[in-house]
Write a protein that holds these residues in place. Sequence first.
Motif, PDB file in Angstrom:
ATOM      1  N   LEU A   1       0.828  -1.207   0.000  1.00  0.00           N
ATOM      2  CA  LEU A   1       0.000   0.000   0.000  1.00  0.00           C
ATOM      3  C   LEU A   1       0.864   1.259   0.000  1.00  0.00           C
ATOM      4  CD1 LEU A   1      -2.782  -1.158   2.486  1.00  0.00           C
ATOM      5  CD2 LEU A   1      -3.087  -0.694   0.030  1.00  0.00           C
ATOM      6  N   LEU A   2       1.947   1.260   0.773  1.00  0.00           N
ATOM      7  CA  LEU A   2       2.842   2.417   0.794  1.00  0.00           C
ATOM      8  C   LEU A   2       3.479   2.630  -0.582  1.00  0.00           C
ATOM      9  CD1 LEU A   2       4.129   4.746   2.330  1.00  0.00           C
ATOM     10  CD2 LEU A   2       5.930   3.145   3.067  1.00  0.00           C
TER      11      LEU A   2
ATOM     12  N   GLY B   1       4.298  10.661  -6.256  1.00  0.00           N
ATOM     13  CA  GLY B   1       5.522  11.059  -6.931  1.00  0.00           C
ATOM     14  C   GLY B   1       6.598  11.639  -6.043  1.00  0.00           C
ATOM     15  N   GLY B   2       6.627  11.268  -4.780  1.00  0.00           N
ATOM     16  CA  GLY B   2       7.665  11.750  -3.878  1.00  0.00           C
ATOM     17  C   GLY B   2       7.509  13.204  -3.461  1.00  0.00           C
ATOM     18  N   HIS B   3       6.333  13.798  -3.684  1.00  0.00           N
ATOM     19  CA  HIS B   3       6.113  15.200  -3.334  1.00  0.00           C
ATOM     20  C   HIS B   3       5.880  15.416  -1.841  1.00  0.00           C
ATOM     21  CE1 HIS B   3       6.130  16.363  -7.473  1.00  0.00           C
ATOM     22  NE2 HIS B   3       5.199  15.484  -7.747  1.00  0.00           N
ATOM     23  N   MET B   4       5.613  14.329  -1.114  1.00  0.00           N
ATOM     24  CA  MET B   4       5.400  14.449   0.332  1.00  0.00           C
ATOM     25  C   MET B   4       5.652  13.099   0.978  1.00  0.00           C
ATOM     26  SD  MET B   4       1.243  14.615   0.491  1.00  0.00           S
ATOM     27  CE  MET B   4       1.159  15.710  -0.898  1.00  0.00           C
ATOM     28  N   SER B   5       5.892  13.110   2.282  1.00  0.00           N
ATOM     29  CA  SER B   5       6.082  11.852   2.981  1.00  0.00           C
ATOM     30  C   SER B   5       4.728  11.184   3.200  1.00  0.00           C
ATOM     31  CB  SER B   5       6.799  12.073   4.311  1.00  0.00           C
ATOM     32  OG  SER B   5       5.999  12.839   5.183  1.00  0.00           O
ATOM     33  N   ALA B   6       4.752   9.876   3.260  1.00  0.00           N
ATOM     34  CA  ALA B   6       3.531   9.108   3.479  1.00  0.00           C
ATOM     35  C   ALA B   6       3.828   7.959   4.428  1.00  0.00           C
ATOM     36  CB  ALA B   6       2.994   8.570   2.151  1.00  0.00           C
ATOM     37  N   ILE B   7       2.818   7.574   5.194  1.00  0.00           N
ATOM     38  CA  ILE B   7       2.933   6.428   6.102  1.00  0.00           C
ATOM     39  C   ILE B   7       1.677   5.580   5.974  1.00  0.00           C
ATOM     40  CG2 ILE B   7       4.443   7.599   7.752  1.00  0.00           C
ATOM     41  CD1 ILE B   7       1.986   7.963   9.557  1.00  0.00           C
TER      42      ILE B   7
END
Length: 109
Positions: A81-82, A90-96
Amino acid sequence: MPTLLFHHPRELGDDTLAPLMDALHHCALDSGLFEARAIKVATLPLFHTRQAGEAKPFAMLQVRLFAGRTQEQRQALSTALLATINEHLGGHMSAIVEIVETDRATFSR
């Protein structure tokens, strides 16, 4: 169950969110852990996000599912999912991604 709740900066538009929601649904289905009809996906906009005290966007996927999956199954689902989120953002923000187990005995519908 499962329910996938995608918390995102309110600035993300439908052109990003709609395909991402479809991709998350398919990712959960492809895991082999759930039937298509059981998967629920929703978005929740975030306002005034901060990271390390700075105004900075981030995204979080909370996955609520009934207890009973192995740690390996939950980890594989979280990782997949991550990767799906990162492909779409597209790497524009961090995600968890957070997997939360729900006790069937206390769940009502």
